[in-house]
Design a protein around this motif. Structure first.
Motif, PDB file in Angstrom:
ATOM      1  N   PHE A  30     -50.099 -56.843  65.704  1.00  0.00           N
ATOM      2  CA  PHE A  30     -50.282 -56.115  66.971  1.00  0.00           C
ATOM      3  C   PHE A  30     -51.102 -54.836  66.816  1.00  0.00           C
ATOM      4  N   TYR A  31     -51.292 -54.335  65.588  1.00  0.00           N
ATOM      5  CA  TYR A  31     -52.031 -53.083  65.388  1.00  0.00           C
ATOM      6  C   TYR A  31     -53.530 -53.309  65.201  1.00  0.00           C
ATOM      7  N   GLN A  32     -53.978 -54.560  65.304  1.00  0.00           N
ATOM      8  CA  GLN A  32     -55.414 -54.821  65.141  1.00  0.00           C
ATOM      9  C   GLN A  32     -56.169 -54.503  66.431  1.00  0.00           C
ATOM     10  N   GLY A  65     -54.733 -58.177  59.323  1.00  0.00           N
ATOM     11  CA  GLY A  65     -53.623 -57.239  59.188  1.00  0.00           C
ATOM     12  C   GLY A  65     -53.917 -56.473  57.929  1.00  0.00           C
ATOM     13  N   VAL A  66     -52.878 -56.049  57.215  1.00  0.00           N
ATOM     14  CA  VAL A  66     -53.134 -55.326  55.964  1.00  0.00           C
ATOM     15  C   VAL A  66     -52.775 -56.198  54.766  1.00  0.00           C
ATOM     16  N   LYS A  67     -53.145 -55.705  53.572  1.00  0.00           N
ATOM     17  CA  LYS A  67     -53.099 -56.549  52.378  1.00  0.00           C
ATOM     18  C   LYS A  67     -51.696 -57.105  52.069  1.00  0.00           C
ATOM     19  N   GLY A  90     -55.157 -51.437  53.114  1.00  0.00           N
ATOM     20  CA  GLY A  90     -53.882 -51.267  52.420  1.00  0.00           C
ATOM     21  C   GLY A  90     -52.816 -50.739  53.350  1.00  0.00           C
ATOM     22  N   CYS A  91     -51.937 -49.890  52.820  1.00  0.00           N
ATOM     23  CA  CYS A  91     -50.845 -49.325  53.618  1.00  0.00           C
ATOM     24  C   CYS A  91     -50.281 -48.143  52.823  1.00  0.00           C
ATOM     25  N   SER A  92     -50.047 -47.011  53.490  1.00  0.00           N
ATOM     26  CA  SER A  92     -49.574 -45.830  52.740  1.00  0.00           C
ATOM     27  C   SER A  92     -48.202 -46.075  52.120  1.00  0.00           C
ATOM     28  N   LEU A  93     -47.410 -46.936  52.739  1.00  0.00           N
ATOM     29  CA  LEU A  93     -46.083 -47.230  52.164  1.00  0.00           C
ATOM     30  C   LEU A  93     -46.241 -47.987  50.853  1.00  0.00           C
ATOM     31  N   GLU A  94     -47.143 -48.958  50.859  1.00  0.00           N
ATOM     32  CA  GLU A  94     -47.399 -49.731  49.645  1.00  0.00           C
ATOM     33  C   GLU A  94     -47.908 -48.803  48.539  1.00  0.00           C
ATOM     34  N   THR A 176     -43.628 -42.872  52.948  1.00  0.00           N
ATOM     35  CA  THR A 176     -43.712 -42.749  54.412  1.00  0.00           C
ATOM     36  C   THR A 176     -44.963 -43.455  54.933  1.00  0.00           C
ATOM     37  N   CYS A 177     -44.953 -43.717  56.236  1.00  0.00           N
ATOM     38  CA  CYS A 177     -46.144 -44.265  56.894  1.00  0.00           C
ATOM     39  C   CYS A 177     -46.934 -43.097  57.456  1.00  0.00           C
ATOM     40  N   ILE A 178     -48.195 -42.973  57.055  1.00  0.00           N
ATOM     41  CA  ILE A 178     -49.003 -41.822  57.495  1.00  0.00           C
ATOM     42  C   ILE A 178     -49.289 -41.866  59.002  1.00  0.00           C
ATOM     43  N   VAL A 179     -49.153 -43.034  59.591  1.00  0.00           N
ATOM     44  CA  VAL A 179     -49.419 -43.163  61.031  1.00  0.00           C
ATOM     45  C   VAL A 179     -48.230 -42.627  61.834  1.00  0.00           C
ATOM     46  N   HIS A 180     -47.033 -43.133  61.512  1.00  0.00           N
ATOM     47  CA  HIS A 180     -45.854 -42.734  62.286  1.00  0.00           C
ATOM     48  C   HIS A 180     -45.445 -41.293  62.011  1.00  0.00           C
ATOM     49  N   GLU A 181     -45.891 -40.767  60.868  1.00  0.00           N
ATOM     50  CA  GLU A 181     -45.523 -39.403  60.527  1.00  0.00           C
ATOM     51  C   GLU A 181     -46.334 -38.364  61.311  1.00  0.00           C
ATOM     52  N   PRO A 204     -39.125 -47.690  64.061  1.00  0.00           N
ATOM     53  CA  PRO A 204     -38.244 -46.971  63.122  1.00  0.00           C
ATOM     54  C   PRO A 204     -38.940 -46.390  61.901  1.00  0.00           C
ATOM     55  N   GLU A 205     -40.254 -46.553  61.774  1.00  0.00           N
ATOM     56  CA  GLU A 205     -40.983 -45.841  60.708  1.00  0.00           C
ATOM     57  C   GLU A 205     -41.222 -44.380  61.097  1.00  0.00           C
ATOM     58  N   CYS A 206     -40.907 -44.015  62.352  1.00  0.00           N
ATOM     59  CA  CYS A 206     -41.063 -42.614  62.782  1.00  0.00           C
ATOM     60  C   CYS A 206     -39.993 -41.754  62.119  1.00  0.00           C
ATOM     61  N   ASN A 270     -53.991 -43.949  65.111  1.00  0.00           N
ATOM     62  CA  ASN A 270     -54.542 -45.272  64.775  1.00  0.00           C
ATOM     63  C   ASN A 270     -54.310 -45.514  63.286  1.00  0.00           C
ATOM     64  N   CYS A 271     -53.962 -46.745  62.908  1.00  0.00           N
ATOM     65  CA  CYS A 271     -53.770 -47.032  61.481  1.00  0.00           C
ATOM     66  C   CYS A 271     -55.150 -47.168  60.825  1.00  0.00           C
ATOM     67  N   PRO A 272     -55.486 -46.256  59.884  1.00  0.00           N
ATOM     68  CA  PRO A 272     -56.833 -46.287  59.290  1.00  0.00           C
ATOM     69  C   PRO A 272     -57.063 -47.532  58.437  1.00  0.00           C
ATOM     70  N   TYR A 273     -55.999 -48.175  57.997  1.00  0.00           N
ATOM     71  CA  TYR A 273     -56.137 -49.396  57.174  1.00  0.00           C
ATOM     72  C   TYR A 273     -56.430 -50.593  58.080  1.00  0.00           C
ATOM     73  N   MET A 274     -55.663 -50.720  59.151  1.00  0.00           N
ATOM     74  CA  MET A 274     -55.877 -51.841  60.083  1.00  0.00           C
ATOM     75  C   MET A 274     -57.290 -51.764  60.667  1.00  0.00           C
ATOM     76  N   GLU A 275     -57.757 -50.522  60.881  1.00  0.00           N
ATOM     77  CA  GLU A 275     -59.071 -50.318  61.505  1.00  0.00           C
ATOM     78  C   GLU A 275     -60.231 -50.826  60.660  1.00  0.00           C
TER      79      GLU A 275
HETATM   80 FE1  SF4 Z   1     -48.814 -49.161  56.732  1.00  0.00          FE
HETATM   81 FE2  SF4 Z   1     -48.274 -47.389  58.610  1.00  0.00          FE
HETATM   82 FE3  SF4 Z   1     -50.517 -48.808  58.778  1.00  0.00          FE
HETATM   83 FE4  SF4 Z   1     -48.107 -49.983  59.205  1.00  0.00          FE
HETATM   84  S1  SF4 Z   1     -49.086 -48.412  60.436  1.00  0.00           S
HETATM   85  S2  SF4 Z   1     -49.792 -50.774  57.969  1.00  0.00           S
HETATM   86  S3  SF4 Z   1     -46.859 -48.855  57.738  1.00  0.00           S
HETATM   87  S4  SF4 Z   1     -50.013 -47.314  57.165  1.00  0.00           S
END
Ligand code: SF4
Ligand code: 13P
Length: 314
Positions: A30-32, A65-67, A90-94, A176-181, A204-206, A270-275
């Motif tokens: 859904f974040y694409q 999506g992400v990796k 990628g993903c900041s959590l990963e 943490t997730c850099i987007v929700h933070e 709930p990542e907020c 916006n999620c910089p990885y999904m983008e």
């Molecule tokens: Fe990772 Fe946050 Fe992007 Fe989801 S929104 S993929 S948790 S960086």
């Protein structure tokens, strides 16, 4: 001599042509970007995407999506070709949770089992006992004995939210997730004051200071369900804003506002990885079947166990 090269009137037509040619399925989170969601065969949250990847009959899975999501598709369907439009998605959590450091942490707590959020690498999955997503974490934790000691990785905000709603004391990895933070509670209150009729909904990542204001907390698919089932006409949405595309499609007569960041705007969420994934890269990865997700057989075997347990328990 006649030029036999096929021409296309637009990018979408080209993608659909190669998709058929390669017997591929396009899965999207859904974040694409909206245009990627619209061309996908299936749009979903992490749990539904993994279920879909496990049962598809296609030869090729194009994962928008992400990796870590594409890796899950490969682990659950190892005989299929899995491609990701941009391997840097990628993903900041990963990134916050690397296997060598996590292995050391795990060794310090040998009486704990490891519950990992699906937003982690295949290596971390292989070091885990059970994988969860934000859709099934509460349900799975409630199935575990109350005195079971648990390490939860890598998202400390999701972990502390789960501790609260399941009355546990899981040991949390500090990711943490850099987007929700980036959402600001101060700015959120200002939007709520200007829109007293709006309900606040949050992923709930907020962090807790955002979740404390939420009328509803849930995974992306539960947020979508909630806005359709709830009688309110207006919602302030504290998650990655591309989800609004499906919300608006499903509920064209309701109003959706994006939760603000520190500067009062929403563009920072916006999620910089999904983008990194674009329609052009989607076309190219279908055409060349690259970049491909490659994982060793041993890692697939070890990461599959906790993922299968998740699918069984959810
Ligand atoms: Fe990772 Fe946050 Fe992007 Fe989801 S929104 S993929 S948790 S960086
Ligand atoms: P969902 O499982 O709720 O779709 O969340 C995935 C994700 O990466 C949220 O940032």
């Amino acid at each position: 001599m006649k030029n036999l090269k096929k021409t296309f009137s637009n990018l979408e037509e080209e993608i659909l042509h190669y998709k058929k040619e390669k017997n591929a399925v396009i899965l999207s989170h859904f974040y694409q970007d909206e245009d990627i969601q619209d061309i996908a065969d299936f749009v979903g949250d992490s749990l539904d995407l993994s279920k879909n990847a496990a049962k598809t009959k296609a030869d090729v899975i194009v994962f928008c999506g992400v990796k870590f999501m594409a890796e899950v598709a490969k682990i659950l369907s190892p005989n299929k070709t899995v491609v990701l439009p941009d391997l840097n998605a990628g993903c900041s959590l990963e990134e916050s949770c690397r296997a060598p450091a996590f292995e050391k942490f795990k060794k310090k707590h040998p009486d704990h089992i490891v519950l990992s959020y699906i937003n982690c690498s295949a290596e971390i999955k292989a070091l885990s006992d059970i994988i969860v997503t934000s859709s099934n974490a509460e349900k799975i934790i409630k199935k575990l004995p109350l005195d079971q000691k648990i390490i939860f990785a890598p998202d400390r905000h999701l972990g502390s939210y789960l501790n609260k709603i399941t009355n546990r004391n899981m040991l949390l990895w500090n990711g943490t997730c850099i987007v929700h933070e980036t959402f600001s509670s101060k700015e959120l209150v200002k939007v709520k004051v200007r829109n007293p009729d709006a309900k606040i909904i949050a992923h709930p990542e907020c962090p807790e200071n955002i979740l404390n204001y939420a009328d509803f907390v849930g995974s992306t698919s539960s947020l979508l369900r909630y806005v359709s089932e709830d009688n309110s006409r207006k919602f302030i949405v504290a998650t990655e804003p591309h989800i609004l595309h499906q919300m608006k499609k499903n509920e064209p007569n309701k109003t959706f506002l994006v939760a603000p960041g520190d500067d009062g705007s929403c563009s920072c969420s916006n999620c910089p990885y999904m983008e990194l994934n674009t329609l052009e890269k989607l076309r190219d990865c279908l055409l060349h079947l690259s970049p491909e997700i490659k994982i060793s057989n041993e890692l697939i075997l070890n990461a599959k166990k906790p993922l299968n347990l998740m699918l069984k328990l959810s």
